[in-house]
Motif scaffolding. Structure first.
Motif, PDB file in Angstrom:
ATOM      1  N   VAL A  69       0.879  -1.181   0.000  1.00 43.80           N
ATOM      2  CA  VAL A  69       0.000   0.000   0.000  1.00 43.80           C
ATOM      3  C   VAL A  69       0.913   1.227   0.000  1.00 43.80           C
ATOM      4  O   VAL A  69       2.103   1.111   0.260  1.00 43.80           O
ATOM      5  CB  VAL A  69      -0.932   0.048   1.236  1.00 43.80           C
ATOM      6  CG1 VAL A  69      -2.087  -0.905   1.097  1.00 43.80           C
ATOM      7  CG2 VAL A  69      -0.147  -0.223   2.523  1.00 43.80           C
ATOM      8  N   VAL A 216      -3.009   9.260  14.086  1.00 43.59           N
ATOM      9  CA  VAL A 216      -4.179   8.380  14.216  1.00 43.59           C
ATOM     10  C   VAL A 216      -4.261   7.722  15.598  1.00 43.59           C
ATOM     11  O   VAL A 216      -5.184   7.985  16.356  1.00 43.59           O
ATOM     12  CB  VAL A 216      -4.273   7.308  13.109  1.00 43.59           C
ATOM     13  CG1 VAL A 216      -5.514   6.434  13.290  1.00 43.59           C
ATOM     14  CG2 VAL A 216      -4.282   7.963  11.720  1.00 43.59           C
ATOM     15  N   ARG A 364      10.547  -6.072   0.457  1.00 37.78           N
ATOM     16  CA  ARG A 364      10.616  -4.941  -0.478  1.00 37.78           C
ATOM     17  C   ARG A 364      12.067  -4.515  -0.712  1.00 37.78           C
ATOM     18  O   ARG A 364      12.457  -4.188  -1.826  1.00 37.78           O
ATOM     19  CB  ARG A 364       9.813  -3.777   0.115  1.00 37.78           C
ATOM     20  CG  ARG A 364       9.495  -2.668  -0.834  1.00 37.78           C
ATOM     21  CD  ARG A 364       8.514  -1.706  -0.198  1.00 37.78           C
ATOM     22  NE  ARG A 364       9.092  -0.893   0.847  1.00 37.78           N
ATOM     23  CZ  ARG A 364       9.842   0.182   0.637  1.00 37.78           C
ATOM     24  NH1 ARG A 364      10.106   0.568  -0.589  1.00 37.78           N
ATOM     25  NH2 ARG A 364      10.333   0.879   1.649  1.00 37.78           N
TER      26      ARG A 364
HETATM   27 FE1  HDD Z   1       0.332   1.395   7.028  1.00 36.71          FE
HETATM   28  C1  HDD Z   1       2.720   1.804   4.667  1.00 36.71           C
HETATM   29  C2  HDD Z   1       0.058   4.777   7.373  1.00 36.71           C
HETATM   30  C3  HDD Z   1      -2.407   0.966   9.077  1.00 36.71           C
HETATM   31  C4  HDD Z   1       0.881  -1.872   7.056  1.00 36.71           C
HETATM   32  N1  HDD Z   1       1.201   2.969   6.184  1.00 36.71           N
HETATM   33  C5  HDD Z   1       2.177   2.950   5.221  1.00 36.71           C
HETATM   34  C6  HDD Z   1       2.555   4.279   4.871  1.00 36.71           C
HETATM   35  C7  HDD Z   1       1.801   5.122   5.636  1.00 36.71           C
HETATM   36  C8  HDD Z   1       0.951   4.294   6.457  1.00 36.71           C
HETATM   37  C9  HDD Z   1       1.853   6.627   5.627  1.00 36.71           C
HETATM   38  C10 HDD Z   1       3.583   4.646   3.818  1.00 36.71           C
HETATM   39  C11 HDD Z   1       4.926   4.895   4.407  1.00 36.71           C
HETATM   40  C12 HDD Z   1       5.870   5.342   3.316  1.00 36.71           C
HETATM   41  O1  HDD Z   1       5.652   6.443   2.783  1.00 36.71           O
HETATM   42  O2  HDD Z   1       6.797   4.591   3.007  1.00 36.71           O
HETATM   43  N2  HDD Z   1      -0.967   2.619   7.963  1.00 36.71           N
HETATM   44  C13 HDD Z   1      -0.840   3.976   8.061  1.00 36.71           C
HETATM   45  C14 HDD Z   1      -1.810   4.470   9.011  1.00 36.71           C
HETATM   46  C15 HDD Z   1      -2.504   3.410   9.473  1.00 36.71           C
HETATM   47  C16 HDD Z   1      -1.974   2.242   8.825  1.00 36.71           C
HETATM   48  C17 HDD Z   1      -1.952   5.925   9.423  1.00 36.71           C
HETATM   49  C18 HDD Z   1      -3.609   3.342  10.496  1.00 36.71           C
HETATM   50  C19 HDD Z   1      -3.701   4.141  11.476  1.00 36.71           C
HETATM   51  N3  HDD Z   1      -0.615  -0.166   7.874  1.00 36.71           N
HETATM   52  C20 HDD Z   1      -1.702  -0.143   8.721  1.00 36.71           C
HETATM   53  C21 HDD Z   1      -1.959  -1.463   9.224  1.00 36.71           C
HETATM   54  C22 HDD Z   1      -1.012  -2.276   8.668  1.00 36.71           C
HETATM   55  C23 HDD Z   1      -0.189  -1.447   7.829  1.00 36.71           C
HETATM   56  C24 HDD Z   1      -3.051  -1.838  10.192  1.00 36.71           C
HETATM   57  C25 HDD Z   1      -0.808  -3.751   8.840  1.00 36.71           C
HETATM   58  C26 HDD Z   1      -0.987  -4.392   9.943  1.00 36.71           C
HETATM   59  N4  HDD Z   1       1.519   0.182   5.974  1.00 36.71           N
HETATM   60  C27 HDD Z   1       1.615  -1.145   6.196  1.00 36.71           C
HETATM   61  C28 HDD Z   1       2.705  -1.798   5.377  1.00 36.71           C
HETATM   62  C29 HDD Z   1       3.307  -0.589   4.607  1.00 36.71           C
HETATM   63  C30 HDD Z   1       2.457   0.558   5.074  1.00 36.71           C
HETATM   64  C31 HDD Z   1       2.264  -2.968   4.586  1.00 36.71           C
HETATM   65  C32 HDD Z   1       3.430  -0.711   3.098  1.00 36.71           C
HETATM   66  C33 HDD Z   1       4.800  -0.223   2.741  1.00 36.71           C
HETATM   67  C34 HDD Z   1       5.458  -0.004   4.015  1.00 36.71           C
HETATM   68  O3  HDD Z   1       4.625  -0.341   5.038  1.00 36.71           O
HETATM   69  O4  HDD Z   1       6.594   0.393   4.167  1.00 36.71           O
HETATM   70  O5  HDD Z   1       3.636  -2.384   6.192  1.00 36.71           O
END
Ligand code: HDD
Length: 662
Positions: A69, A216, A364
């Motif tokens: 994402v 958040v 990644r």
């Molecule tokens: Fe997440 C990326 C923010 C819930 C798992 N998340 C990612 C990024 C942001 C957020 C800004 C991009 C970071 C970047 O620019 O590299 N995510 C959130 C916020 C959440 C949230 C504000 C709820 C409050 N995320 C969330 C949950 C999970 C994840 C519940 C899994 C349990 N998010 C990820 C990830 C990513 C990610 C899969 C994808 C790429 C990365 O982490 O580096 O681990």
């Protein structure tokens, strides 16, 4: 600009290939880079052509997986400065020492679309900040909306599968307007509050520079005495939070899919550095149960009117990256990167995130050493007994790589909290192992209604339109009906209008007795400034050059960005023409001003198109009084047909003029 500590560190890795000799990766000078080695000029390429093999192999491996994402992102460097010490609440060094400038790296992103997708789609925006503090990296990995779709991280894969393009045909790209997303919403009613945000104007920001950021979750501040407070983080842009209109956003996706990154990149290059203030809402631990919602529930806000946001510092983004892949793509954020004085809570969404981020970087970025990539290195020293793995860069000396030891005098040594060692907050925890959720997390609608109640009339209209668009794209009639019935719990009028728009039955139940409002939630109440607003100044090459120069100068002095648009490129007097009617488009500007025209039919037609499109998007339009006829009877707020520049600037500053009969 003076280099900060992170910039100094990055400098060691920068390479400038200009004016250098071309070599292989082994340093061998290359004589020829256009022709592969062949047996005879018309013969086959030879295996021994190591230069060809190396060049091609590297190219073949150039791509890494995009983020699962938030794949589409753009980042910049900057600095954080603290207004006043927060030592009453936290011992975090960067939040207690006002003399410090902490280097930061911020990556903004959309969530759903793939890496090459358009930027002005309806979506949540990521707002991830890495603070390179003297005590280690602290990552505030937030979004531009203060709540989330789900309450427990175990549902994250389901949510993401539902919102991403559908797997059987990989459609639609970067959009939630499809069956699986709305099916998920209807079956997971905890999403109600966040869906209201996602259907609001917040999901189509005018600029990364004009959107708020939120951590958040509820986090913890812990002070030097070990006393903890709950805390929520906010970023407040000095330019206020403002949005596009939906028709405009969709058109920009075609005219300039890079609209948001271009805006940020150019602003920084021009020295118009975006500034965001860091705000905190702080709650004493004994007040944990004082609210009609659970403070650990990530689908809830703490209304700012109940728990004020204290502004404690500001972040200025002042430098673009040198290389997008090396920095923006390889940066690895993690909510688990904390420093002493900041700690977690039991928010079940936060708890699950603590696992996911490192895990995703491993695939990644291809192994466990991604912390060594220049953009990810802390600016303070780091030492431990971790060794080896793909792409290890440090050369750790000596025989000892274990704890405890005598051979190295038991070093690297642990630190006491007094020496800066991180100590987890000693929260008392007890309970039975259960797969369940607290009853205090079960009210999914009150704050969704609070959000609705807090919107101005035009914002409500936009929400109804957004639902009508999105649910209107859903093919399954049952899903449409379920959505209508679900959102009747937020507001019956909203649900009834959506039902009407999508041909569903009006809701039979629902309704809410929540009458509370939170004015801080409405973007109509945000600060509005002329600064950096983009005006297309339409002028013809045979027009009055000195008048044009005066007009453009006046706009610039007022803070606007004036760009000259004409039928052809060239100069008008000393002013270069920035765009033609073809190379730009009215959707790419905040306002249109007709400074001069010629009598050519095509010129008039194009000018009329610019003016009408901007008028329909509620933007300020103006014309020098001599050319007022081009406004074609358009009048009312935001239409300026006299030569009073100040009035036009005021009209641009208002952002949009909703009282138009369109
Ligand atoms: Fe997440 C990326 C923010 C819930 C798992 N998340 C990612 C990024 C942001 C957020 C800004 C991009 C970071 C970047 O620019 O590299 N995510 C959130 C916020 C959440 C949230 C504000 C709820 C409050 N995320 C969330 C949950 C999970 C994840 C519940 C899994 C349990 N998010 C990820 C990830 C990513 C990610 C899969 C994808 C790429 C990365 O982490 O580096 O681990």
């Amino acid at each position: 600009m003076e280099k900060n500590r992170k910039d100094e560190q990055l400098e060691q890795f920068r390479v400038d290939d200009r004016d250098q000799k071309l070599t292989t990766n082994q340093g061998l000078k290359v004589t020829e880079d256009e022709f592969s080695l062949k047996a005879g000029v018309r013969g086959p390429t030879l295996m021994e052509d190591f230069h060809f093999r190396e060049k091609m192999t590297h190219f073949d491996h150039e791509r890494i997986p995009e983020r699962v994402v938030h794949a589409r992102g753009f980042a910049a460097h900057g600095e954080f400065e603290l207004y006043e010490s927060m030592n009453q609440y936290t011992k975090a060094n960067f939040l207690t020492d006002t003399s410090k400038k902490t280097p930061v790296f911020v990556r903004f992103s959309t969530v759903v679309g793939s890496r090459g997708s358009a930027e002005t789609v309806r979506d949540v925006r990521g707002f991830a900040t890495k603070f390179y503090t003297d005590e280690g990296n602290y990552d505030l990995v937030g979004n531009n909306m203060p709540v989330f779709f789900i309450q427990d991280a175990i549902k994250f894969p389901d949510f993401v599968h539902a919102v991403k393009p559908e797997p059987h045909n990989e459609m639609p790209q970067a959009a939630s307007a499809h069956d699986t997303f709305w099916d998920f919403v209807a079956n997971n009613q905890e999403s109600a509050h966040m869906v209201m945000w996602a259907m609001s104007d917040r999901a189509i920001p005018r600029s990364f520079r004009m959107m708020e950021g939120f951590g958040v979750h509820t986090f913890r501040f812990v002070n030097a005495e070990g006393v903890a407070h709950f805390v929520k983080f906010h970023w407040k842009p000095l330019l206020g939070a403002h949005s596009l209109v939906w028709d405009e956003a969709q058109k920009i996706s075609g005219k300039d899919p890079d609209f948001h990154r271009r805006d940020l990149y150019e602003s920084i290059e021009n020295g118009d550095f975006p500034v965001y203030e860091l705000g905190v809402q702080i709650l004493a631990e004994e007040d944990e149960f004082k609210f009609d919602f659970d403070v650990l529930d990530p689908t809830k806000i703490w209304p700012e009117e109940d728990v004020p946001v204290k502004l404690i510092g500001k972040m200025t983004l002042n430098r673009n990256v040198d290389n997008v892949f090396a920095e923006t793509e390889q940066v690895a954020f993690h909510v688990g990167n904390v420093v002493p004085g900041i700690d977690f809570t039991n928010d079940p969404l936060l708890q699950g995130r603590l696992f996911s981020y490192t895990d995703t970087q491993l695939i990644r970025l291809g192994g466990p050493n991604f912390h060594e990539l220049p953009i990810n290195r802390p600016v303070c020293p780091f030492h431990n007994n971790q060794r080896d793995g793909y792409h290890r860069m440090t050369i750790n000396k000596g025989p000892v790589s274990y704890h405890k030891n005598s051979l190295a005098n038991n070093t690297p040594a642990t630190s006491t909290p007094e020496e800066g060692g991180f100590e987890h907050y000693q929260e008392k925890v007890e309970g039975r192992k259960v797969r369940n959720r607290s009853d205090s997390f079960r009210d999914h609608f009150s704050q969704a209604t609070l959000f609705w109640n807090s919107m101005s009339d035009i914002e409500k209209e936009h929400i109804i339109d957004a639902f009508s668009f999105e649910v209107g794209k859903v093919k399954n009639k049952d899903v449409q009906q379920q959505v209508v019935d679900m959102f009747a719990n937020v507001n019956v009028d909203l649900a009834t209008k959506v039902a009407d728009a999508v041909g569903a039955n009006p809701p039979t139940g629902g309704g809410s007795d929540v009458t509370k409002q939170s004015p801080a939630l409405s973007q109509e109440n945000m600060v509005k400034k002329p600064d950096t607003r983009k005006v297309a100044v339409i002028a013809s090459r045979d027009g009055d050059a000195s008048q044009l120069e005066k007009t453009v100068q006046g706009f610039k002095e007022a803070g606007l960005k004036a760009e000259v648009v004409s039928d052809k490129l060239g100069n008008i007097g000393n002013l270069p023409i920035d765009h033609t009617f073809l190379t730009a488009d009215p959707v790419l500007f905040d306002a249109i001003y007709v400074a001069s025209m010629n009598d050519e039919k095509k010129f008039k037609k194009e000018t009329g198109r610019y003016v009408t499109e901007a008028f329909n998007h509620f933007k300020a339009i103006g014309a020098a009084s001599k050319f007022a006829t081009i406004l074609d009877g358009k009048e009312g707020p935001g239409v300026v047909t006299n030569d009073n520049g100040e009035q036009f600037v005021a009209a641009v500053t208002a952002h949009r003029h909703w009282n138009r009969d369109i």
